[in-house]
Design a protein around this motif. Sequence first.
Motif, PDB file in Angstrom:
ATOM      1  N   THR A  61       2.257  53.400  -3.435  1.00  0.00           N
ATOM      2  CA  THR A  61       3.375  54.097  -2.785  1.00  0.00           C
ATOM      3  C   THR A  61       2.865  55.018  -1.675  1.00  0.00           C
ATOM      4  O   THR A  61       3.434  55.071  -0.578  1.00  0.00           O
ATOM      5  CB  THR A  61       4.171  54.916  -3.819  1.00  0.00           C
ATOM      6  N   THR A  64      12.293  56.401  -6.185  1.00  0.00           N
ATOM      7  CA  THR A  64      13.537  56.529  -6.956  1.00  0.00           C
ATOM      8  C   THR A  64      13.385  56.008  -8.380  1.00  0.00           C
ATOM      9  O   THR A  64      14.180  56.350  -9.253  1.00  0.00           O
ATOM     10  CB  THR A  64      14.688  55.756  -6.276  1.00  0.00           C
ATOM     11  N   LEU A  65      12.358  55.195  -8.621  1.00  0.00           N
ATOM     12  CA  LEU A  65      12.125  54.643  -9.963  1.00  0.00           C
ATOM     13  C   LEU A  65      11.180  55.496 -10.793  1.00  0.00           C
ATOM     14  O   LEU A  65      10.769  55.101 -11.887  1.00  0.00           O
ATOM     15  CB  LEU A  65      11.531  53.222  -9.846  1.00  0.00           C
ATOM     16  N   SER A  66      10.830  56.676 -10.265  1.00  0.00           N
ATOM     17  CA  SER A  66       9.774  57.480 -10.894  1.00  0.00           C
ATOM     18  C   SER A  66      10.199  58.231 -12.137  1.00  0.00           C
ATOM     19  O   SER A  66       9.395  58.950 -12.712  1.00  0.00           O
ATOM     20  CB  SER A  66       9.209  58.483  -9.882  1.00  0.00           C
ATOM     21  N   GLN A  88      16.407  65.919  -9.981  1.00  0.00           N
ATOM     22  CA  GLN A  88      16.942  65.121 -11.080  1.00  0.00           C
ATOM     23  C   GLN A  88      16.346  65.511 -12.429  1.00  0.00           C
ATOM     24  O   GLN A  88      16.962  65.282 -13.464  1.00  0.00           O
ATOM     25  CB  GLN A  88      16.684  63.631 -10.818  1.00  0.00           C
ATOM     26  N   TYR A 103      10.183  54.622  -0.568  1.00  0.00           N
ATOM     27  CA  TYR A 103      11.312  55.440  -1.031  1.00  0.00           C
ATOM     28  C   TYR A 103      11.916  54.847  -2.303  1.00  0.00           C
ATOM     29  O   TYR A 103      12.233  55.565  -3.262  1.00  0.00           O
ATOM     30  CB  TYR A 103      12.393  55.519   0.050  1.00  0.00           C
ATOM     31  N   TYR A 104      12.097  53.530  -2.299  1.00  0.00           N
ATOM     32  CA  TYR A 104      12.693  52.870  -3.465  1.00  0.00           C
ATOM     33  C   TYR A 104      11.805  53.049  -4.698  1.00  0.00           C
ATOM     34  O   TYR A 104      12.304  53.319  -5.802  1.00  0.00           O
ATOM     35  CB  TYR A 104      12.892  51.380  -3.187  1.00  0.00           C
ATOM     36  N   THR A 105      10.497  52.946  -4.511  1.00  0.00           N
ATOM     37  CA  THR A 105       9.565  53.123  -5.630  1.00  0.00           C
ATOM     38  C   THR A 105       9.647  54.548  -6.170  1.00  0.00           C
ATOM     39  O   THR A 105       9.566  54.770  -7.376  1.00  0.00           O
ATOM     40  CB  THR A 105       8.125  52.810  -5.188  1.00  0.00           C
ATOM     41  N   TYR A 146      13.814  65.295  -4.561  1.00  0.00           N
ATOM     42  CA  TYR A 146      15.018  64.905  -5.285  1.00  0.00           C
ATOM     43  C   TYR A 146      14.684  64.176  -6.583  1.00  0.00           C
ATOM     44  O   TYR A 146      15.268  64.458  -7.632  1.00  0.00           O
ATOM     45  CB  TYR A 146      15.896  64.014  -4.400  1.00  0.00           C
ATOM     46  N   TYR A 147      13.721  63.250  -6.510  1.00  0.00           N
ATOM     47  CA  TYR A 147      13.458  62.421  -7.690  1.00  0.00           C
ATOM     48  C   TYR A 147      12.371  62.983  -8.611  1.00  0.00           C
ATOM     49  O   TYR A 147      12.157  62.453  -9.694  1.00  0.00           O
ATOM     50  CB  TYR A 147      13.094  60.994  -7.256  1.00  0.00           C
ATOM     51  N   THR A 148      11.682  64.028  -8.188  1.00  0.00           N
ATOM     52  CA  THR A 148      10.690  64.641  -9.074  1.00  0.00           C
ATOM     53  C   THR A 148      11.073  66.039  -9.516  1.00  0.00           C
ATOM     54  O   THR A 148      10.484  66.569 -10.456  1.00  0.00           O
ATOM     55  CB  THR A 148       9.302  64.709  -8.381  1.00  0.00           C
ATOM     56  N   PHE A 191      13.007  62.856  -0.555  1.00  0.00           N
ATOM     57  CA  PHE A 191      12.907  61.853  -1.615  1.00  0.00           C
ATOM     58  C   PHE A 191      11.958  62.332  -2.718  1.00  0.00           C
ATOM     59  O   PHE A 191      12.237  62.144  -3.906  1.00  0.00           O
ATOM     60  CB  PHE A 191      12.417  60.519  -1.040  1.00  0.00           C
TER      61      PHE A 191
END
Length: 650
Positions: free
Chosen positions: A236, A217-219, A606, A213-215, A601-603, A598
């Motif tokens: 990942t 968020t860095l995408s 955002q 999940y943390y990785t 949201y991050y791909t 996740f």
Amino acid sequence: MSLIDLSWRNMKRNFRLYTIYFISMLVGVVIYFTFSGLMYNKDVVAAIQNKENYQTVILIASIIVFLFIVFFILYANSFFMKQRKKEFGMYLLYGMKERQVATMVFFETLFLSAFAVAGGILIGGLLSKFFGMVLMNLMHYNDDISFAFPLKAILSTILIFVLLIVIITIQSYFNVRRVQLVELFHAKEKMDKPFKFSFILAILSILLIAGSYYTITLSGHTELWSEHFNLVLIATTAALIIGTYLFFRQFSGWLLQKMSERKNYLFGNKMLWISSLRFSIRGNTINFTFNSLISAVVIFGVGFIAVDYAVKADVVKKEFPNHFVFSTPNENALTEVEEIMNDAHPILAHETITGIQTEKFTDRTPFYSYPEYYTEEFYLFPESQLNAIVDLRGVGDKVNMQENESILLTRGIDDPTKYSDLTITVLENQEFEVTEKIRYPLLSIPTNPGGDTGPQPSVLVISDEVFDSLKENNVLSSYEVYQIEDPNTSNEESRKIHKIITGTEGAYYSAYVDEYSTNTESSSLVLFSVAFFAVIALFALGSVIYFKQLREATEEKEHYAILRKMGVEDKELKKIIRKQLLFVFLPPLLLGLAHSWFLLYYTVIQVIQDLPSLTTIIFSVMGLYVLTYFIFYISSASIYYKIINEKNTR
């Protein structure tokens, strides 16, 4: 008694078991015929503008649908055969040969398939109208879709399921051959043993999932992803899969074990449902992991495609604001073009704009992030004509230029920018100060009705005074800009107008409908197909859990019969079943939702922040998924109770 009579009697005697199998086949036929029917439905095909593209996409989708159905029905048949092992063993014990048992199963499959195909085609034909209307709605077309039973769709469905019957018969034959008579006497001795769980592996599962999940968020734009994309993606994905597997294999087992060690374990019905789950962890791990990961993929896929569909519709409007724009032809051709428009789509507004074409610039990197998408030559237009187009469209801000100021017009791939020291020299010695770059295509990307596009004209807006001083010594190019009524359905008019305009070599032509039909139809088809696949996948996943619970319910009959003799009431038994199945359905669903959230949201969320309906789309997809899973849960609990209660109702 013949094998045909025996097959028919078996179906009547074990109606509930055969009903489950029959429904699986019926759903498969309905899904395939509905999709196949859309490919040959005359109303749908007539409404689609890009017919070849439509039939190609539907054909590919039909093949994928068929593969899903094959997997699903073979799984259902495998469950069906396992439930009948004892029955087959008894037939063999009484002297029947394996070939005769397999033939009996073939007749049963033939009977069920005949009913399933007939019923599925009828239901599929009725549903094809509904799904055809859904597809038309996605494409923003208003065409009426009638009920249809295309002969080609009927024949292809029958042919496909004849092939499937052959595959099922072969599978059933090998299942019969694997039946051992000794299983009749020792079937109950094969039971799962309590599995020992590792606290270290349980914690490792949480760390792997949290790390993945943390990785994710860095995408965004981190060096980790940009410099090592493939490696990070593989790592990942692997961490997420292994973490999910260990979560169900170790963490959930460890959690149940800890619950069994609590003081209140012996109170109420906790001991009954917790102990049952502890015994079944080993056998359910693969199913839980598979369901959780596939749920994440399905939700992410549908959410991503749904957002892409919404974004494309918005992008086409912004990138192709001119319903029609083309180089000014001779007077006769222009009259003919206007007659074509007015016959089907009355002209709402018209403006003629005139520009000056400059020399070519080989190096345009100071002006554009992606210069390859723009023409090498620039086109100079006066501010008054840009303001006139703003009035015509009713969208955009008017400009007011001073002396040698200029504004660069770009498309969506270039970010708006303000400049303080950027200049450009055109027409050999005319220097302009570029004050800013804005997204406002005066001249859209060149198009044609076939879907091809060209580089967008590089447009520079200058003051009226400077333009007037330049136009006397330079060649002028004029363009006709039209806004019409209902441009979404002007494909046929675009073909005619394009043919007239491009009869002159080097003429410029761009139509909103050319890109709209290509993008909207293709994105609608992709969304429709992916949503259809999601329904199939969800049905298959839910059924996998459903069938497994039915098998476990059949095996647990005697245990529940003992509980009844000990005085456990029906109300308490239902609570035990609901709690037990809640643990089976809920964790894979929750973990799948977390994975997909996740990813989305991050791909997506955002990245695309200016789409108002973004979160609504994503939460709607998740909500529908949860609702469907809830229906499977309620249905499974009900059937589970009926099965364990079966002996007492006879």
